[in-house]
Design a protein around this motif. Structure first.
Motif, PDB file in Angstrom:
ATOM      1  N   UNK A  76      -0.860   3.099   3.137  1.00  0.00           N
ATOM      2  CA  UNK A  76      -0.473   1.754   3.318  1.00  0.00           C
ATOM      3  C   UNK A  76       0.938   2.270   4.257  1.00  0.00           C
ATOM      4  N   UNK A  77       2.107   2.783   4.335  1.00  0.00           N
ATOM      5  CA  UNK A  77       3.173   3.221   4.721  1.00  0.00           C
ATOM      6  C   UNK A  77       3.519   3.523   6.355  1.00  0.00           C
ATOM      7  N   UNK A  78       1.507   3.425   6.042  1.00  0.00           N
ATOM      8  CA  UNK A  78       1.542   4.416   7.486  1.00  0.00           C
ATOM      9  C   UNK A  78       0.808   3.161   8.483  1.00  0.00           C
ATOM     10  N   UNK A  79       0.804   2.168   8.133  1.00  0.00           N
ATOM     11  CA  UNK A  79       0.278   0.597   8.712  1.00  0.00           C
ATOM     12  C   UNK A  79       1.748  -0.210   9.258  1.00  0.00           C
ATOM     13  N   UNK A  80       2.533   0.067   8.543  1.00  0.00           N
ATOM     14  CA  UNK A  80       3.859  -0.871   8.246  1.00  0.00           C
ATOM     15  C   UNK A  80       4.648  -0.251   8.528  1.00  0.00           C
TER      16      UNK A  80
END
Length: 57
Positions: free
Chosen positions: A20-24
């Motif tokens: 998820x952090x990659x999308x954020x």
């Protein structure tokens, strides 16, 4: 509107995933010039959930 104020536009709880952090990060890098910022935090009560927030800066 005060230029130093951050406005919360939307918040949602979602199932946590390691990526998820990659999308954020992608959203923050792509849309920062549009005065948008994105946040991700683990839920204090349930580590399987994350809190995703969209801000206007």
């Amino acid at each position: 509107m005060d230029n130093n104020k951050i406005e919360t536009l939307s918040t949602i709880r979602i199932q946590y995933s390691q990526d998820l952090y990659k999308i954020v990060d992608l959203l923050n890098r792509t849309l920062k010039e549009d005065d948008l910022m994105f946040g991700l935090a683990l839920d204090d009560e349930n580590e399987e959930e994350a809190i995703f927030t969209i801000y206007r800066t």
